[in-house]
Design a protein around this motif. Sequence first.
Motif, mmCIF file in Angstrom:
data_model
loop_
_atom_site.group_PDB
_atom_site.id
_atom_site.type_symbol
_atom_site.label_atom_id
_atom_site.label_comp_id
_atom_site.label_asym_id
_atom_site.label_seq_id
_atom_site.Cartn_x
_atom_site.Cartn_y
_atom_site.Cartn_z
ATOM 1 N N LEU A 152 62.367 -12.364 23.544
ATOM 2 C CA LEU A 152 61.409 -12.005 22.245
ATOM 3 C C LEU A 152 61.149 -13.390 21.534
ATOM 4 N N TRP A 153 62.376 -14.001 21.115
ATOM 5 C CA TRP A 153 62.314 -15.126 20.520
ATOM 6 C C TRP A 153 61.745 -16.263 21.017
ATOM 7 N N ARG A 154 62.214 -16.388 22.478
ATOM 8 C CA ARG A 154 61.285 -17.580 23.116
ATOM 9 C C ARG A 154 59.945 -17.439 23.276
ATOM 10 N N HIS A 179 54.959 -24.339 13.002
ATOM 11 C CA HIS A 179 56.198 -23.602 13.719
ATOM 12 C C HIS A 179 55.575 -22.191 13.560
ATOM 13 N N ARG A 180 55.398 -21.535 14.597
ATOM 14 C CA ARG A 180 54.848 -20.032 14.359
ATOM 15 C C ARG A 180 56.035 -19.372 15.199
ATOM 16 N N THR A 181 56.501 -18.331 14.546
ATOM 17 C CA THR A 181 57.393 -17.459 15.240
ATOM 18 C C THR A 181 57.310 -15.958 14.510
ATOM 19 N N ASP A 223 56.554 -20.900 18.696
ATOM 20 C CA ASP A 223 55.702 -22.025 19.158
ATOM 21 C C ASP A 223 55.944 -23.024 18.047
ATOM 22 N N TYR A 224 55.852 -24.431 18.773
ATOM 23 C CA TYR A 224 55.749 -25.434 17.932
ATOM 24 C C TYR A 224 54.456 -26.346 18.375
ATOM 25 N N TRP A 281 51.239 -32.783 20.378
ATOM 26 C CA TRP A 281 52.408 -32.134 21.096
ATOM 27 C C TRP A 281 52.544 -30.824 20.966
ATOM 28 N N GLN A 282 52.492 -29.933 21.892
ATOM 29 C CA GLN A 282 52.893 -28.315 21.729
ATOM 30 C C GLN A 282 54.287 -28.126 22.763
ATOM 31 N N GLY A 283 55.037 -27.205 22.097
ATOM 32 C CA GLY A 283 56.289 -26.987 22.705
ATOM 33 C C GLY A 283 56.667 -25.674 22.181
ATOM 34 N N LYS A 284 57.694 -24.951 23.185
ATOM 35 C CA LYS A 284 58.521 -23.876 22.947
ATOM 36 C C LYS A 284 59.874 -23.947 23.134
ATOM 37 N N PRO A 285 60.690 -23.124 22.690
ATOM 38 C CA PRO A 285 62.069 -23.271 22.873
ATOM 39 C C PRO A 285 62.136 -23.237 24.584
ATOM 40 N N ARG A 286 63.381 -23.877 25.105
ATOM 41 C CA ARG A 286 63.660 -23.972 26.447
ATOM 42 C C ARG A 286 63.505 -22.548 27.074
ATOM 43 N N ALA A 287 63.216 -22.369 28.403
ATOM 44 C CA ALA A 287 63.240 -21.322 29.167
ATOM 45 C C ALA A 287 64.759 -20.895 29.202
#
Length: 194
Positions: free
Chosen positions: A78-80, A94-96, A84-85, A17-23
């Motif tokens: 920028l945070w969003r 967790h990449r930030t 990446d997850y 699974w790959q994801g990001k914070p919600r838009a």
Amino acid sequence: MTLPDWAPASADETAVWQGKPRARIVHWGVVTGVLVAVTVLGVGGFLWRSGAIGLALLAACAAVALVGFAMPAGSAYLWRTHTDYLLTDAALYHRTGAVWVTVTELGLEKVQNSAYSQGVFGTMFDHGTVTVDTAGSEGAELSLRALDDPDDVHRLVAERAGVTGSDESIPGTIEQWRAVLDEVRKLRTVLRTE
């Protein structure tokens, strides 16, 4: 699913699974920025019309309003875009960071517990935070924030880590539990006599 370039995963790991914070998190930053800017401009306009400040200070208010808009809107964007997850069959990543990039790796064999939480708006709009704990950690070891469908992500992490809670067995052998029962009976006898 292929592994992203930023992931320090080994070649034999498979992305699950790959994801990001919600838009929509950016929308909240823009709304906050607009509210700050309108408030600053409103106060500046009121003071200018009442004669309390001159045109130069009104221009300064406009500059403060621009910064007041840009800070929350820009930081949310920028945070969003730079968070990446990734869940593989062996670890959670967790990449930030935009300038200073931080990648946190948590091996699934170390996961002790996982949970998800949703606030009032999270329940209404189906977003929340998934937290993953390891043995001996103080609080959450890793938090995946502002996720769409956090219950699905939580379930997937828990299944991969083997902490689904579906194991109904009692830990220990029958002999160990008999020994515990004998000790409790001895303790009860001692307490009754005193």
